[in-house]
Enzyme design. Structure first.
Site, mmCIF file in Angstrom:
data_model
loop_
_atom_site.group_PDB
_atom_site.id
_atom_site.type_symbol
_atom_site.label_atom_id
_atom_site.label_comp_id
_atom_site.label_asym_id
_atom_site.label_seq_id
_atom_site.Cartn_x
_atom_site.Cartn_y
_atom_site.Cartn_z
ATOM 1 N N GLY A 146 0.940 -1.064 0.019
ATOM 2 C CA GLY A 146 -0.117 0.001 0.100
ATOM 3 C C GLY A 146 0.769 1.305 -0.121
ATOM 4 N N CYS A 147 0.273 2.288 0.508
ATOM 5 C CA CYS A 147 0.805 3.716 0.645
ATOM 6 C C CYS A 147 2.178 3.781 0.996
ATOM 7 C CB CYS A 147 -0.133 4.788 1.082
ATOM 8 S SG CYS A 147 -1.664 4.608 0.249
ATOM 9 N N TYR A 148 2.710 2.936 1.877
ATOM 10 C CA TYR A 148 4.178 3.123 2.605
ATOM 11 C C TYR A 148 5.041 2.173 1.862
ATOM 12 C CZ TYR A 148 1.967 -0.605 5.571
ATOM 13 O OH TYR A 148 1.531 -1.597 6.168
ATOM 14 N N PHE A 170 1.553 6.325 5.446
ATOM 15 C CA PHE A 170 0.570 5.466 6.254
ATOM 16 C C PHE A 170 -0.357 4.703 5.548
ATOM 17 C CE2 PHE A 170 0.942 9.913 7.747
ATOM 18 C CZ PHE A 170 1.408 9.683 9.017
#
Length: 348
Positions: A142-144, A330
């Site tokens: 994901g985003c991290y 996050f």
């Protein structure tokens, strides 16, 4: 041995679909009172442009004969586009690097698609890299994931001082729109666009030093951000509780110390996950309103590109040559990942 990011380059596709998505989402909500609420929230999102690998026709999401027609495309159909377009977009970012040099390792992060041989191998072959190049593929974080990719490059360089690591992030989030008729998933989808970034990490040259890592997984938060594979693409759930939980976590003295290292920080490179996410970080850390200008600019111009977003922010931060800084992102968990950085001149 100090690892540093010596250059970063980014790329997005040609099609800006932000206004098409807004119109599509409002029409999906029909006569529900949520349609007006969606319109207001979209206007306050801080996002003006998002970019897609879809064709100009398919980016008009409710075209009767388009990619997102009445019958939602299957996961297999979406992955066919990913296999074709993800390497192209990644290579477009790599081509913008001032110098590729003699790459010894490649680390690729992507969570919006799967293909084997992996895009790490596809990219390496299309670049004509040596068949001895070591490859790492980081998927579905994901985003991290950009943080994980850069920290992996740091570990490689610290163990092999002559290493030159190519770090790539590429995300095609617009392949995963879902035909919901509820406001919450439509608002979640309203954050995301496509983008790719590339960076060189090495032990010499001026750039941003990659310092100590930061990790924090929040308790009882597993259901706040989820990303699951379904029959019609990948399905995201993004709870409205996320910004509040982030702000509360960052206000805790133990996490604040973990983020700042107990010292003054000159620059904050924060994943532009959404306006409310950036507001939560600003409030949780008590930052000056201008501290997140780069993050807000990336959000405005590109939306949330999952793992690539932080790289876009770091590209702008690199130009500032900050004396010290912290990068934060996050994602699922709910977890925070990051690292400390600072400017270094020339050789170690």
């Amino acid at each position: 041995m100090t690892a540093r990011i010596t250059s970063i380059a980014t790329a997005v596709p040609d099609i800006d679909f932000e206004q098409d998505y807004r119109g599509w989402a409002i029409r999906r909500l029909g006569e529900k009172r949520e349609a007006k609420l969606y319109e207001r929230m979209a206007a306050r999102s801080g996002i003006e442009h998002r970019w897609s690998v879809l064709s100009e026709e398919d980016a008009k999401l409710d075209r009767g004969d388009g990619f997102y027609s009445a019958d939602a495309p299957s996961t297999a159909r979406r992955m066919t586009i990913y296999a074709e377009q993800a390497p192209k977009l990644a290579l477009a970012a790599i081509a913008k690097l001032p110098e590729l040099g003699e790459v010894t390792h490649i680390v690729v992060a992507s969570c919006t698609g799967f293909v084997a041989p992996g895009i790490d191998q596809i990219i390496a072959r299309r670049l004509g890299l040596s068949d001895a190049v070591e490859r790492v593929l980081i998927g579905f974080m994901g985003c991290y994931a950009a943080v994980t990719a850069l920290r992996t490059a740091r570990h490689i360089v610290r163990s092999e001082p002559d290493a030159r690591v190519l770090v790539v992030t590429v995300e095609l989030s617009t392949l995963h729109h879902q035909g919901h008729v509820d406001i919450e998933p439509l608002l979640a989808g309203a954050q995301f666009g496509d983008g790719a970034a590339a960076a060189i990490v090495a032990a010499s040259g001026e750039g941003l030093t990659l310092g100590e890592g930061i990790s924090a997984a929040l308790e009882e938060s597993d259901e706040l951000i989820t990303w699951q594979i379904g029959d019609t693409g990948f399905h995201m759930h993004l709870s409205g509780e996320v910004p509040g939980r982030i702000a509360a976590a960052l206000a805790r003295p133990d996490i604040t110390k973990r983020v700042t290292g107990g010292r003054q920080v000159a620059a904050h490179a924060v994943h532009a996950g959404g306006r409310s996410i950036l507001d939560a970080v600003q409030n949780g850390l008590g930052l000056d309103p201008k501290a997140l200008d780069h993050s807000r600019a990336v959000l405005r111009e590109f939306g949330n590109m999952s793992s690539s977003t932080l790289m876009f922010v770091l590209e702008r931060t690199l130009r500032d040559r900050p004396e010290s800084g912290v990068a934060l992102a996050f994602g699922p968990g709910l977890a925070m990942e990051g690292f400390h950085f600072g400017w270094t001149e020339g050789n170690p």
